[in-house]
Design an enzyme around this catalytic site. Structure first.
Site, mmCIF file in Angstrom:
data_model
loop_
_atom_site.group_PDB
_atom_site.id
_atom_site.type_symbol
_atom_site.label_atom_id
_atom_site.label_comp_id
_atom_site.label_asym_id
_atom_site.label_seq_id
_atom_site.Cartn_x
_atom_site.Cartn_y
_atom_site.Cartn_z
ATOM 1 N N HIS A 3 -0.114 -0.047 -10.552
ATOM 2 C CA HIS A 3 -0.277 -0.764 -9.733
ATOM 3 C C HIS A 3 -0.725 -1.175 -10.349
ATOM 4 O O HIS A 3 -1.785 -2.867 -9.969
ATOM 5 C CB HIS A 3 -1.589 -0.222 -8.374
ATOM 6 N N ARG A 11 0.644 -1.073 -0.106
ATOM 7 C CA ARG A 11 -0.031 -0.014 -0.492
ATOM 8 C C ARG A 11 1.421 1.244 -0.341
ATOM 9 O O ARG A 11 1.727 1.474 0.903
ATOM 10 C CB ARG A 11 -1.095 0.046 1.294
ATOM 11 N N GLU A 66 3.828 12.228 -7.785
ATOM 12 C CA GLU A 66 4.428 13.136 -8.518
ATOM 13 C C GLU A 66 5.722 13.262 -8.241
ATOM 14 O O GLU A 66 6.802 12.887 -9.143
ATOM 15 C CB GLU A 66 3.468 14.118 -7.949
#
Length: 392
Positions: free
Chosen positions: A272, A231, A259
């Site tokens: 992801h 995560r 970013e």
């Protein structure tokens, strides 16, 4: 007929597990009985009062407002282990690319386009800038030894790595699944100080959010390689960047682009991809559907992140009713249920009560159909959250 709303594209392999004569599945249902979701953020959604359960085709539930749903008696399911192999394989890839700069090497080789017969010699001369260490013989620290962490640890042993694991909540099942060569660290700092590579496999909670920070990084070896396919919020990106700048961290591979991470040559970001395999999507969808069917059809709860495990193997009595009652976990509730049923002249065929923290869940079978008035009386008992009847 049960109505299932899908919030994302769900594998047809899973959806086909719903009997079409008994279930309606669509993404635009107004009053669904349950919701199937993958990654869509549900925190701002207003749910219909008809919703009884939410199943996530995946392990994490950060996109679901679990406390709010719990307060409404809505069961939240996840699919632990269904995508474990897919994530494990991505972690192995991350370990390799954190050591061997093959992505940068591939980008560089493409700059040789148009050099014709010179390319083999130019490639040979340029390859030294892309050297990197082997995994064999290095120490891997695995933080979190659940389904994915255990598989990563075992595979790393097969790759010839020394493996240290840390998990203060290690289950008996997970412990049995671990290779005997995986050593157990007594503390997180002990793992951090000994590991050449570190991979994180913990859920993101209030306690774990940002736990890989400047303080923990200081406990790591110089030149450590860090992997986060779990995560994004588990690490503090600004602290990672500072550690890369001063050489403490040699490389960082993450499945969570941001970013500030994208323009650093020592950071590799994936979009992801952890569970992005057709096999994982099929497995997660099938497990989520099985969980929803068990709950909607029989009241059984397993793999829930907010309700206790509670199952009855026997079917609902012929012509009878099964009541699924969730309530605050306070003394005297079972006695109140039995009093209401006894006063209504209803005989309890079987009963099971389980609790999890502040929540309790009950399955009660009676031999006849329960009158609406009796159901209303049960629902108005103080500290009852939801009463759901299932008729034979």
């Amino acid at each position: 007929m049960f109505k299932i709303q899908t919030l994302n594209k769900i594998s047809s392999v899973g959806l086909n597990e719903f009997p079409r004569d008994d279930y309606e599945i669509a993404s635009t249902l107004l009053e669904p009985d349950a919701i199937l979701v993958r990654s869509q953020d549900m925190h701002t959604m207003k749910l219909s009062e008809t919703v009884k359960a939410v199943a996530r085709a995946g392990a994490g539930t950060n996109n679901i407002p679990v406390p709010e749903l719990t307060s409404k008696g809505i069961v939240v399911f996840n699919t632990p282990g269904a995508n474990a192999n897919a994530v494990k394989e991505l972690v192995v890839l991350a370990l390799l690319v954190s050591s061997r700069p093959v992505i940068a090497a591939n980008t560089w080789v493409k700059t040789l386009t148009g050099r014709g017969d010179e390319i083999p010699d130019l490639a040979e001369k340029g390859k030294s800038q892309f050297e990197g260490p082997e995994l064999k013989g290095k120490t891997l620290g695995v933080i979190g030894l659940g389904a994915i962490g255990a598989m990563v640890a075992n595979t790393a042993v097969d790759l010839g790595m020394e493996v240290i694991g840390y998990d203060p909540f290690l289950s008996v099942a997970a412990a049995w699944s671990l290779d005997r060569q995986v050593r157990h660290a007594e503390t997180l700092d002990a793992l951090l100080s000994k590991s050449d590579y570190i991979t994180i496999h913990t859920p993101q909670t209030d306690d774990t959010k940002g736990f890989i920070n400047a303080e923990k990084i200081r406990a790591m070896k110089n030149g450590v390689r860090l992997i986060n396919i779990a995560r994004g919020g588990l690490v503090v990106n600004t602290d990672i960047l500072a550690a890369i700048q001063n050489g403490k961290i040699a490389s960082f591979v993450t499945d969570f682009a941001a970013e500030e991470l994208l323009d650093n040559p020592r950071i590799i970001c994936f979009p992801h991809l952890g569970a992005s395999t057709p096999e994982a999507e099929d497995n997660c969808a099938k497990m989520a559907v099985e969980e929803l069917r068990a709950y909607l059809e029989t009241g059984c709860v397993y793999n829930s992140v907010n309700f206790p495990k509670c199952c009855v193997d026997d079917p609902i009595p012929p012509e009878g009713t099964r009541m699924c009652i969730s309530n605050k976990n306070v003394p005297g509730m079972v006695a109140k249920f039995t009093t209401v049923l006894g006063n209504a002249g209803l005989n309890i065929n079987r009963m099971i009560n389980q609790n999890r923290g502040d929540l309790a869940y009950n399955i009660i079978d009676v031999d006849t159909h329960i009158p609406e008035e009796t159901l209303r009386m049960l629902a108005t008992i103080e500290n009852v959250i939801k009463v759901r009847p299932i008729f034979a």
